[in-house]
Design a protein around this motif. Structure first.
Motif, mmCIF file in Angstrom:
data_model
loop_
_atom_site.group_PDB
_atom_site.id
_atom_site.type_symbol
_atom_site.label_atom_id
_atom_site.label_comp_id
_atom_site.label_asym_id
_atom_site.label_seq_id
_atom_site.Cartn_x
_atom_site.Cartn_y
_atom_site.Cartn_z
ATOM 1 N N ALA A 1 0.855 -1.188 0.000
ATOM 2 C CA ALA A 1 0.000 0.000 0.000
ATOM 3 C C ALA A 1 0.882 1.226 0.000
ATOM 4 O O ALA A 1 2.022 1.190 0.504
ATOM 5 N N PHE A 2 0.378 2.309 -0.560
ATOM 6 C CA PHE A 2 1.095 3.587 -0.498
ATOM 7 C C PHE A 2 0.089 4.725 -0.562
ATOM 8 O O PHE A 2 -0.943 4.631 -1.231
ATOM 9 N N ILE A 3 0.385 5.791 0.178
ATOM 10 C CA ILE A 3 -0.468 6.983 0.225
ATOM 11 C C ILE A 3 0.425 8.212 0.205
ATOM 12 O O ILE A 3 1.562 8.174 0.697
ATOM 13 N N ASN A 4 -0.075 9.305 -0.340
ATOM 14 C CA ASN A 4 0.715 10.540 -0.357
ATOM 15 C C ASN A 4 0.679 11.194 1.021
ATOM 16 O O ASN A 4 -0.374 11.302 1.665
ATOM 17 N N ALA A 5 1.835 11.629 1.488
ATOM 18 C CA ALA A 5 1.941 12.235 2.821
ATOM 19 C C ALA A 5 1.129 13.514 2.929
ATOM 20 O O ALA A 5 0.722 13.909 4.023
ATOM 21 N N ILE B 1 4.315 4.186 3.174
ATOM 22 C CA ILE B 1 4.134 2.906 2.490
ATOM 23 C C ILE B 1 3.932 1.764 3.469
ATOM 24 O O ILE B 1 4.209 1.882 4.667
ATOM 25 N N SER B 2 3.475 0.632 2.941
ATOM 26 C CA SER B 2 3.287 -0.583 3.739
ATOM 27 C C SER B 2 3.497 -1.809 2.867
ATOM 28 O O SER B 2 3.164 -1.793 1.676
ATOM 29 N N GLY B 3 4.066 -2.866 3.463
ATOM 30 C CA GLY B 3 4.225 -4.133 2.764
ATOM 31 C C GLY B 3 5.491 -4.253 1.955
ATOM 32 O O GLY B 3 5.805 -5.329 1.441
ATOM 33 N N PRO C 1 2.456 -9.627 -10.909
ATOM 34 C CA PRO C 1 2.088 -8.262 -10.521
ATOM 35 C C PRO C 1 1.726 -8.198 -9.035
ATOM 36 O O PRO C 1 1.229 -9.169 -8.452
ATOM 37 N N LEU C 2 1.942 -7.054 -8.438
ATOM 38 C CA LEU C 2 1.633 -6.831 -7.026
ATOM 39 C C LEU C 2 0.227 -6.283 -6.870
ATOM 40 O O LEU C 2 -0.224 -5.444 -7.669
ATOM 41 N N GLN C 3 -0.466 -6.756 -5.856
ATOM 42 C CA GLN C 3 -1.780 -6.206 -5.510
ATOM 43 C C GLN C 3 -1.548 -5.024 -4.573
ATOM 44 O O GLN C 3 -1.042 -5.192 -3.458
ATOM 45 N N ALA C 4 -1.903 -3.837 -5.025
ATOM 46 C CA ALA C 4 -1.608 -2.608 -4.282
ATOM 47 C C ALA C 4 -2.896 -1.888 -3.919
ATOM 48 O O ALA C 4 -3.855 -1.860 -4.697
ATOM 49 N N ILE C 5 -2.898 -1.277 -2.723
ATOM 50 C CA ILE C 5 -4.010 -0.448 -2.261
ATOM 51 C C ILE C 5 -3.501 0.993 -2.144
ATOM 52 O O ILE C 5 -2.424 1.228 -1.571
ATOM 53 N N THR C 6 -4.275 1.919 -2.683
ATOM 54 C CA THR C 6 -3.880 3.321 -2.616
ATOM 55 C C THR C 6 -5.136 4.201 -2.716
ATOM 56 O O THR C 6 -6.259 3.693 -2.699
ATOM 57 N N TYR C 7 -4.932 5.495 -2.804
ATOM 58 C CA TYR C 7 -6.048 6.424 -2.957
ATOM 59 C C TYR C 7 -6.502 6.493 -4.417
ATOM 60 O O TYR C 7 -5.678 6.471 -5.341
ATOM 61 N N LYS C 8 -7.801 6.650 -4.618
ATOM 62 C CA LYS C 8 -8.292 6.935 -5.960
ATOM 63 C C LYS C 8 -7.710 8.264 -6.461
ATOM 64 O O LYS C 8 -7.472 8.444 -7.663
ATOM 65 N N PHE C 9 -7.462 9.195 -5.530
ATOM 66 C CA PHE C 9 -6.847 10.483 -5.883
ATOM 67 C C PHE C 9 -5.535 10.275 -6.646
ATOM 68 O O PHE C 9 -5.264 10.961 -7.640
ATOM 69 N N LEU C 10 -4.719 9.315 -6.206
ATOM 70 C CA LEU C 10 -3.439 9.067 -6.884
ATOM 71 C C LEU C 10 -3.654 8.344 -8.206
ATOM 72 O O LEU C 10 -2.955 8.625 -9.189
ATOM 73 N N ILE C 11 -4.619 7.423 -8.242
ATOM 74 C CA ILE C 11 -4.920 6.720 -9.495
ATOM 75 C C ILE C 11 -5.434 7.693 -10.550
ATOM 76 O O ILE C 11 -5.238 7.498 -11.754
#
Length: 466
Positions: A296-300, A359-361, A394-404
């Motif tokens: 997982a990753f998110i913007n600070a 980040i995580s994982g 491929p890696l299964q990643a969780i993030t914000y829709k904002f970043l996508i």
């Protein structure tokens, strides 16, 4: 005006009201007070929100500078126009005619703001306005900017004497002072932690700039009684509205939702530059939204509390101030090359930036001294304290829709297919805290390894990768 816990309620009116009081004369227009638009002034970006922005400008007892903003038009008239909105001004100070213009970042591009047609090139506009203001008799020209420091530097480096004599800026959230061939870029700290005091002397018809920072220690400042009264009243009314709006009991923002056994590091100098335990905890909760997620990753920049949360109770107010956005979580597939591109963006101008990731994982290693495209030189999975090579799949990643959606410059994510997994990260965190049987105590485990900080910060890459 945005984002903040109160702005959900006031739509920015509380900020205008408090700024109207800064000169000690509420109700009186101050022709010598100027502000420039920041990127968050456009958080409300639909066409209908043009009227809201214009209302806030009309309510201001000071002048807004929108020199490089071209607002969209309707029937030949701009959607945002006001007597308090100017392209540039000349004011007299100490017998010296000072020209002032404003420049705003296009971090949120005009195509995402329905009532903005274009953000004009700030370097070109700076050259044009400097020339125009000097022709109108300005002896000193100042650019008031909300730009990245890199862009402020570009203005002075490219224009030299054809550009402004001084740039007073924002956007970075931390103070900076940069001299370029005798001209200064000056920025103070966010949240009124410092004020930059600038003095300009004219010597042989040339401006000479001197400056200093005034550190505003809130624990040792005496609040203005009338301003404090207004702040207390606004907070009281907001809490009443918030608790009613969310069908909570009175005083709900003071309610405890969980506990922490350790300080949670949320101050922006840390969380926008390094791994922090608060960033790790939030990112771990993001990854936990899907059982089989790898990373997982998110913007600070989404974590906006800008202070450390001390050991003890975590209140609902803490959580609301940490996450003013109702961030939707999505699941995507990423291969190693795509993840590398994401991390290269995270480490671009890496210090103190909202696009920095928590980040995580997994773990990654970066060298901020290396050129763009070559800063990230190692990536590995890091789960339950163990390092592992990235799988071939491929890696299964969780993030914000904002970043996508390409937010914060992550355009490489826009082509990816995604599936929504949680409508609100805030609600996920609230549930996790309320169901925890003991205080949380997240730690820094070295998942982000900065090679320039080896010996000062944790680095997971010290262990062998099987």
């Amino acid at each position: 005006m945005f984002p903040s816990l109160l702005s959900e309620w006031t739509q920015g009116a509380h900020m205008v009201e408090m700024m109207n009081r800064l000169d000690g004369a509420p109700g009186v227009f101050d022709p010598r007070m100027f502000v420039v638009f920041g990127n968050h002034e456009f958080d409300q970006s639909k066409r209908k929100h043009a009227a809201l922005l214009q209302t806030r400008i009309d309510q201001s007892e000071f002048q807004w500078l929108g020199t490089n903003i071209r607002f969209a038009q309707e029937e030949g008239e701009p959607l945002v126009a006001s007597n308090n909105l100017q392209v540039a001004r000349i004011v007299q100070s100490g017998g010296v005619r000072v020209g002032i213009f404003g420049l705003t970042t296009d971090k949120k591009s005009a195509d995402k703001i329905a009532y903005v047609e274009e953000f004009l090139n700030p370097v070109r506009v700076a050259e044009e306005q400097t020339k125009l203001l000097r022709a109108q008799g300005a002896e000193v020209v100042i650019a008031l900017t909300h730009l990245a420091l890199k862009k402020d530097r570009e203005i002075l480096e490219k224009l030299g004497e054809r550009g402004p004599d001084l740039i007073i800026g924002g956007h970075e959230h931390q103070r900076h002072h940069v001299e370029i061939e005798g001209r200064w870029i000056l920025k103070a700290d966010v949240d009124a932690r410092t004020a930059t005091v600038v003095r300009i002397r004219m010597i042989r018809e040339k401006p000479f700039v001197s400056f200093g920072y005034r550190f505003l220690d809130r624990d040792h400042l005496t609040p203005d009684p009338e301003m404090q009264k207004q702040v207390d009243q606004a907070l009281k009314e907001h809490e009443e509205w918030f608790c009613s709006e969310h069908h909570e009991v009175a005083g709900c923002l003071q309610q405890t939702v969980g506990e922490t056994a350790v300080p949670l590091i949320g101050e922006e100098l840390e969380i926008r530059s390094y791994e922090t335990n608060l960033g790790n905890w939030v990112a771990d909760q993001v990854r936990a939204a899907v059982e089989d997620a790898d990373i997982a990753f998110i913007n600070a920049g989404s974590l906006r509390v800008n202070q450390d949360i001390p050991p003890g109770p975590i209140t609902q107010r803490d959580l609301e101030e940490l996450l003013p956005y109702n961030s939707e979580l999505v699941q995507v597939e990423l291969d190693k090359e795509q993840l590398d591109a994401v991390l290269e963006r995270a480490t671009e101008s890496w210090s103190e930036k909202g696009h920095w990731l928590q980040i995580s994982g997994f773990a990654f290693q970066h060298d901020p001294q290396k050129p763009e495209g070559h800063r990230v030189d190692a990536i590995a999975l890091l789960q339950d304290g163990k390092m592992m090579k990235l799988p071939a799949r491929p890696l299964q990643a969780i993030t914000y829709k904002f970043l996508i959606d390409g937010g914060d410059g992550y355009d490489m994510l826009k082509p990816l297919k995604w599936a929504s997994v949680a409508r609100s990260l805030k609600e996920s965190l609230r549930h996790s805290l309320r169901t925890s049987t003991k205080p949380i105590q997240p730690k820094v485990d070295g998942r982000i390894c900065n090679l320039a900080e080896i010996g000062h910060r944790s680095c997971a890459f010290k262990q062998a990768i099987p």
